[in-house]
Scaffold this active site. Structure first.
Site, short mmCIF file in Angstrom:
data_model
loop_
_atom_site.label_atom_id
_atom_site.label_comp_id
_atom_site.label_asym_id
_atom_site.label_seq_id
_atom_site.Cartn_x
_atom_site.Cartn_y
_atom_site.Cartn_z
N THR A 85 24.05 16.50 9.70
CA THR A 85 25.35 17.11 9.41
C THR A 85 26.52 16.39 10.08
O THR A 85 27.67 16.79 9.90
CB THR A 85 25.35 18.58 9.84
OG1 THR A 85 24.96 18.67 11.22
CG2 THR A 85 24.37 19.40 9.00
N GLN A 86 26.23 15.34 10.85
CA GLN A 86 27.31 14.59 11.50
C GLN A 86 26.79 13.21 11.90
O GLN A 86 25.61 13.06 12.26
CB GLN A 86 27.82 15.33 12.74
CG GLN A 86 29.08 14.72 13.36
CD GLN A 86 29.39 15.35 14.71
OE1 GLN A 86 28.63 15.20 15.65
NE2 GLN A 86 30.50 16.09 14.78
N THR A 106 24.46 12.40 14.88
CA THR A 106 24.81 13.07 16.14
C THR A 106 24.74 14.59 16.05
O THR A 106 24.96 15.27 17.05
CB THR A 106 26.22 12.65 16.61
OG1 THR A 106 27.14 12.75 15.52
CG2 THR A 106 26.21 11.23 17.14
N SER A 107 24.43 15.15 14.89
CA SER A 107 24.20 16.60 14.79
C SER A 107 23.37 16.85 13.54
O SER A 107 23.50 16.13 12.55
CB SER A 107 25.51 17.38 14.72
OG SER A 107 25.26 18.77 14.83
N SER A 108 22.53 17.87 13.60
CA SER A 108 21.64 18.13 12.47
C SER A 108 21.06 19.53 12.56
O SER A 108 21.18 20.21 13.58
CB SER A 108 20.48 17.12 12.48
OG SER A 108 19.62 17.36 13.59
#
Length: 395
Positions: A85-86, A106-108
């Site tokens: 997601t990022q 860096t985000s998930s």
């Protein structure tokens, strides 16, 4: 498709997911199965990226209901896959999403099998409180809330924009845990002690605040990792003297490393062509990528990274560089085997060979035979028993 239709399809997919996770042995308890069947993961991943299977450079493809259709979007949401997601701590332009290459996730929303495995390993009871580090999309936070109740869950996220999306999704689903934005490596706000602590990002060592803010007798479940690879999932029991001890549960889980502990952008200075001393070695660079020997190498060289480079004569050498002290090892094929050229304040490859000798002498055990001891002044990973061979984790 109406909202009611989406909810009905999603509910069926959640049940199928729970069945698959149960059959695979990850989902063991009725309470956590109930949470998986109840929490709508699609609310926490309305759009995301998945890794493409195209050859060449790693590329991620966008997935939204508009791009792939609602049915396909839901199917992918409820697959046992990580949903990115990022990238590179930057916001994604969802007005015109494009495939992304040469980027760092860096985000998930972590794959559900790993999430529920960690939640099962946490061994929570109905009256326990839990502190979670790494709210991310909020999906695992929602599972905790469903299992324990909002008032028993505290979650910390370092990225304000990620935290805002997680909060909105949690509220939409009827969950209102305590959420904070900040550096989770410094602990939770105030001096609240939890019965259980769980981290959904990798750390190079266990932050002292996590031990201090966990009740004696409580458990910490987190992933230790280095700059070369993940070490694995550990479960530690906190003692009343401010220490913690436990073992690796497995070596395969790999979370993104905490942003505050990411490796330096620079790999370090390349050694001069005539620097260091050269000798033969029984080991080539392939050991660094192998599951068990790579685990031992990461313990031995916590500040190192490696890469391969083609020389003018067509030879491919592998460089192992320590970013903190300029120690180096260069591995080069010599026809029948390998040579190593090493130098600097530490002889990296000598250290690796000595560690591998200890490991082989113990019959090359799996990472689950290694344990971890955390004290205020030092942290170490040991082989077999706390009195066995050990390696210090970076502070």
């Amino acid at each position: 498709m109406t909202e009611a239709d989406v909810d009905a399809v999603a509910a069926e997919l959640r049940q199928r997911l729970a069945e698959r996770l149960t059959a695979a042995g990850w989902l063991l308890s009725p309470a956590w199965r109930d949470a998986v069947e109840a929490v709508p993961r699609h609310e926490f991943a309305p759009r995301f990226y998945v890794e493409s299977d195209a050859p060449g450079l790693t590329t991620w493809a966008p997935v939204t209901p508009e791009l792939v259709g609602v049915h396909e979007w839901l199917r992918q949401v409820y697959d046992d896959e990580t949903l990115i997601t990022q990238f590179d701590s930057r916001e994604i332009d969802w007005a015109d999403p494009q495939p992304i290459s040469n980027a760092h996730p860096t985000s998930s929303s972590t794959l559900p099998s790993l999430v529920v495995r960690m939640l099962e390993d946490l061994q929570v009871e109905d009256d326990h409180t839990v502190t979670e580090y790494g709210t991310g999309t909020g999906y695992s936070t929602a599972l905790l809330c469903h299992r324990l109740g909002d008032e028993r869950v505290l979650s910390i996220e370092t990225d304000a924009r990620v935290a805002a999306r997680a909060r909105a999704a949690l509220v939409r689903c009827g969950y209102r845990p305590r959420l904070y934005i900040g550096d989770g490596l410094t602990g939770a706000p105030g001096s609240t002690r939890a019965h259980r602590t769980i981290a959904t990002m990798g750390v190079r060592s266990i932050p002292p605040a996590w031990v201090e803010q966990t009740h004696p007798g409580g458990l910490i479940v987190a992933t230790l990792r280095g700059w070369m690879r993940s070490l694995g999932l550990v479960r530690l029991t906190v003692e009343d003297n401010g220490t913690a001890h436990g073992r690796f549960l497995s070596s395969d889980p790999s979370f993104m490393i905490a942003r505050q502990q990411e490796a330096p952008e620079s790999l370090g200075m390349l050694p001069a062509p005539d620097g260091g001393n050269t000798r033969r070695t029984s080991y080539g660079p392939e050991l660094l990528a192998m599951p068990d020997s790579g685990f031992v190498a990461q313990l031995t060289m916590p500040n190192a990274r490696y890469f391969s480079m083609l020389a003018d004569d067509g030879t491919v050498s592998t460089y192992v560089l320590d970013a903190t002290n300029d120690a180096f090892a260069v591995l080069t094929p010599n026809g029948e085997g390998w040579t190593v050229r090493q130098g600097g304040p530490a002889l990296l490859w000598d250290d690796v060979e000595q560690a591998l000798a200890l490991w082989h002498a113990a019959d090359s055990p799996a990472p689950s035979e290694f344990g971890v001891s955390v004290a205020p002044d030092a942290q170490r990973v040991w082989l077999g028993t706390p009195d066995g061979p050990s390696w210090r984790l970076p502070a």
